[in-house]
Design a protein around this motif. Structure first.
Motif, mmCIF file in Angstrom:
data_model
loop_
_atom_site.group_PDB
_atom_site.id
_atom_site.type_symbol
_atom_site.label_atom_id
_atom_site.label_comp_id
_atom_site.label_asym_id
_atom_site.label_seq_id
_atom_site.Cartn_x
_atom_site.Cartn_y
_atom_site.Cartn_z
ATOM 1 N N ARG A 90 0.856 -1.193 0.000
ATOM 2 C CA ARG A 90 0.000 0.000 0.000
ATOM 3 C C ARG A 90 0.889 1.239 0.000
ATOM 4 O O ARG A 90 1.883 1.293 0.721
ATOM 5 C CB ARG A 90 -0.861 0.049 1.260
ATOM 6 N N ILE A 91 0.506 2.229 -0.787
ATOM 7 C CA ILE A 91 1.197 3.505 -0.776
ATOM 8 C C ILE A 91 0.152 4.557 -0.435
ATOM 9 O O ILE A 91 -0.837 4.717 -1.141
ATOM 10 C CB ILE A 91 1.833 3.856 -2.137
ATOM 11 N N ALA A 92 0.376 5.252 0.671
ATOM 12 C CA ALA A 92 -0.520 6.337 1.076
ATOM 13 C C ALA A 92 0.009 7.638 0.467
ATOM 14 O O ALA A 92 1.205 7.756 0.175
ATOM 15 C CB ALA A 92 -0.565 6.436 2.592
ATOM 16 N N PRO A 93 -0.860 8.633 0.287
ATOM 17 C CA PRO A 93 -0.366 9.937 -0.190
ATOM 18 C C PRO A 93 0.653 10.478 0.803
ATOM 19 O O PRO A 93 0.589 10.184 1.996
ATOM 20 C CB PRO A 93 -1.619 10.816 -0.212
ATOM 21 N N PRO A 94 1.614 11.265 0.324
ATOM 22 C CA PRO A 94 2.620 11.828 1.235
ATOM 23 C C PRO A 94 1.962 12.558 2.400
ATOM 24 O O PRO A 94 0.982 13.283 2.219
ATOM 25 C CB PRO A 94 3.408 12.798 0.356
ATOM 26 N N GLN A 95 2.500 12.326 3.589
ATOM 27 C CA GLN A 95 1.990 12.975 4.793
ATOM 28 C C GLN A 95 2.663 14.332 4.947
ATOM 29 O O GLN A 95 3.844 14.473 4.678
ATOM 30 C CB GLN A 95 2.273 12.114 6.027
#
Length: 96
Positions: A90-95
Motif C-alpha cells: 500500500r502507498i498512502a499519499p505523502p503525509q
C-alpha cells in the motif's frame, strides 16, 4: 531538530531539566498509525531487486520517504516489506 521531511518533524519537543540545571530537549514518542486508516494513493508489487528507498523515490519522489511505506503497511522492520517477491504494498499519499 529534524528536517521537515522527517517522520519526527511534527512531534512536540519536550524539555527535561536535570537536578544540576541542565536542560535536555527531546522529541515526544511517535505512535505508528494504522496503515489501513491512511488513504490509499496506489499499490505497487514488489519485484526482484526492489528496495523501499527506490520505490519511495519512484512513487513519492523522495527516497528518504521510505518510512511512509512502512506506516502504510504496518511495518516495524522496513526490510520485511521487500523480502517477498510479488507482495503488494500500500502507498498512502505523502503525509504533511
Amino acid at each position: 531538530m529534524f528536517e521537515h521531511t522527517s517522520r519526527y518533524y511534527n512531534l512536540e519537543t519536550a524539555r527535561l531539566t536535570t537536578v544540576d540545571g541542565r536542560v535536555i530537549a527531546y522529541k515526544r514518542r511517535r505512535f505508528l498509525p494504522q496503515g489501513t486508516s491512511l488513504p490509499l494513493f496506489t499499490e505497487v508489487t514488489v519485484t526482484e531487486g526492489d528496495r523501499l528507498d527506490l520505490i519511495a523515490g519512484q512513487v513519492l519522489g523522495d527516497p528518504e520517504q521510505f518510512w511512509q511505506l512502512c506506516d502504510a503497511n504496518n511495518a516495524m522492520d522496513p526490510a520485511e516489506l521487500t523480502s517477498e517477491i510479488g507482495r503488494s504494498l500500500r502507498i498512502a499519499p505523502p503525509q504533511a
